[in-house]
Write a protein that holds these residues in place. Structure first.
Motif: not given
Length: 484
Positions: A360-387
């Motif tokens: 799955a293509p993605y642009l957002v890697d990490t979201v951090r709050d004002s104290s730089l604590r990670v509140v969300s991070k994108t994990s790579p995921s498989t969309l499908r088997t193409s071949v």
């Protein structure tokens, strides 16, 4: 006296109840509607009165909020405006936000559910409300290489990390400066907007993921090859028909190869050789033999005709089913009604590079709050088997031949094995064809997959081809990633 007093009291009580009901209705049930009403200037003051979080690329803020001495308190600033406009979009007083500014709005303005701890802390301490920082997956050097190599030509570049789906570059040309739309002088913003709308280059169109989709031309031969190999009836060494010209069924018209060249003096060649020199007649006939159903299914396995967000919504690429063999011939070589985004073509190459698994293509890697604590991070995921992995290996080898000694030699990188496919796509009658290139490197351990389109051959015009015009741009972007 008692009767008139009772009547008056009843009327007064009814009026109080109506007033209380109306107040409750507007303050509770209508609150969201009133708060979000565009005519409610207090909503704008409240939104701009919050320190909106930065958008970050490689540790550098490419969009940030700076204090200003006006009722809105903060001004949105884009430090490399035109370079990242297709990704950041703009945040405007006058117009709705776009791109990351829109899709990550709740994180940037601090209202996202994941930021409840930050909001609680700010409430208790009396701190000013702040938004979160949004860190992107982009590689600054790859983005810069894409912009420099494409120059003032119309087109787009997309680069993906095949193993994760991280988008390393996403550039649309011509671009624009989001600062023109982020100012607080509404008259000036409206003037800038009209100027951008009237620009012949359509700079507000995100050519990489949206707007008008393109015929993919010969880059689609990767999909046709995949459908043939997946059928089990073909290998790269299978000999297929490759006539000089191929008649359309029930018509005197003929399909020709690029520049009316002869693919093979014998009228036959291997599937590998046909891809290497991008033989139209070979792939048009192959698509018909494989059949409409298998072609449609293979296109879907690569992501065609399927919704996608990165998190911005991506226009769906399209491979329409048909019962007309003449139309299937055209579609099998990326013409007819085939339509794609550059992102989709990059995803095809990335799936092949990743052993057939499309991430799955993605642009957002990490979201951090004002104290730089990670509140969300994108994990790579498989969309499908193409071949299958076996088919991916075969396609990879065929694409290596394209760059080693075929139409894609301009994408060669010294000391690195590159796999690729060129495309030259007919489009508007009377206009030069679009120039395409897609591929990945290093072929034996892919770090980057790329797709490039240059509209109407760019500066080379009618002389522009995928190999001559788009391949060198792809090379520059791949080198930027590989060289770090």
């Amino acid at each position: 006296m008692n009767v008139p007093i009772r009547r008056l009291a009843t009327v007064v009580l009814a009026m109080v109840l109506v007033l209380m009901g109306a107040t409750t209705y507007h303050q509770f049930f209508q609150a969201d509607k009133l708060n979000n009403d565009g005519r409610n200037v207090r909503t704008l003051y409240r939104a701009y009165g919050v320190f909106r979080g930065p958008i970050v690329v490689d540790g550098k803020s490419v969009a940030l909020s700076t204090p200003v001495d006006d009722p809105f308190k903060f001004q949105r600033k884009y430090t490399d405006g035109s370079l990242y406009a297709a990704v950041t979009g703009y945040y405007s007083l006058v117009f709705a936000p776009t791109m990351i500014e829109a899709s990550e709005n709740s994180a940037l303005n601090g209202t996202a559910d994941e930021l409840w701890m930050q909001r609680l802390r700010q409430l208790v301490t009396g701190e000013q409300q702040q938004g979160a920082s949004v860190e992107l997956t982009l590689d600054a050097k790859a983005q810069e290489a894409a912009a420099k190599a494409l120059g003032d030509q119309k087109g787009a570049v997309v680069a993906i990390e095949p193993k994760t789906g991280k988008i390393l570059a996403l550039y649309s040309s011509p671009s624009y400066d989001p600062n023109q739309l982020a100012g607080h002088d509404t008259a000036k913003v409206n003037k800038n907007w009209q100027k951008l709308l009237n620009d012949d280059g359509s700079p507000l169109t995100n050519r990489a993921i949206a707007g008008d989709t393109y015929p993919p031309g010969s880059t689609f031969k990767l999909v046709t090859s995949a459908a043939a190999l997946e059928s089990g009836d073909y290998t790269p060494d299978t000999v297929i028909a490759a006539p000089h010209r191929l008649k359309y069924p029930g018509s005197s018209k003929e399909l020709k190869n690029f520049a009316d060249e002869v693919c093979s003096s014998s009228g036959k060649m291997t599937l590998d050789a046909a891809l290497e020199m991008s033989c139209n007649t070979a792939f048009a006939g192959l698509g018909v033999k494989v059949g409409n159903d298998a072609m449609v299914e293979q296109a879907k396995k690569f992501g065609f005709d399927t919704p996608l967000s990165i998190p911005m919504t991506v226009t769906q690429s399209h491979f329409p089913p048909t019962t007309d063999d003449a139309e299937l011939m055209r579609q099998s070589i990326g013409q007819g009604d085939d339509r794609v985004t550059p992102l989709q073509i990059a995803m095809v190459s990335a799936a092949i590079a990743n052993g057939g698994k499309q991430m799955a293509p993605y642009l957002v890697d990490t979201v951090r709050d004002s104290s730089l604590r990670v509140v969300s991070k994108t994990s790579p995921s498989t969309l499908r088997t193409s071949v299958s992995e076996h088919t991916a290996d075969e396609l990879k080898s065929m694409m290596e031949d394209v760059v080693r000694s075929g139409t894609g030699v301009a994408a060669q990188i010294p000391g690195v094995t590159v796999a690729g496919k060129t495309g030259t796509a007919e489009n508007t009658p009377g206009q030069p064809p679009h120039a395409w290139f897609t591929g990945f490197a290093p072929a034996d351990d892919p770090k980057v997959a790329v797709a490039v389109i240059v509209e109407h051959g760019g500066q080379q015009g009618a002389e522009g081809t995928g190999g001559a015009t788009a391949a060198p741009i792809a090379k520059a972007v791949m080198e930027a990633v590989l060289n770090g």
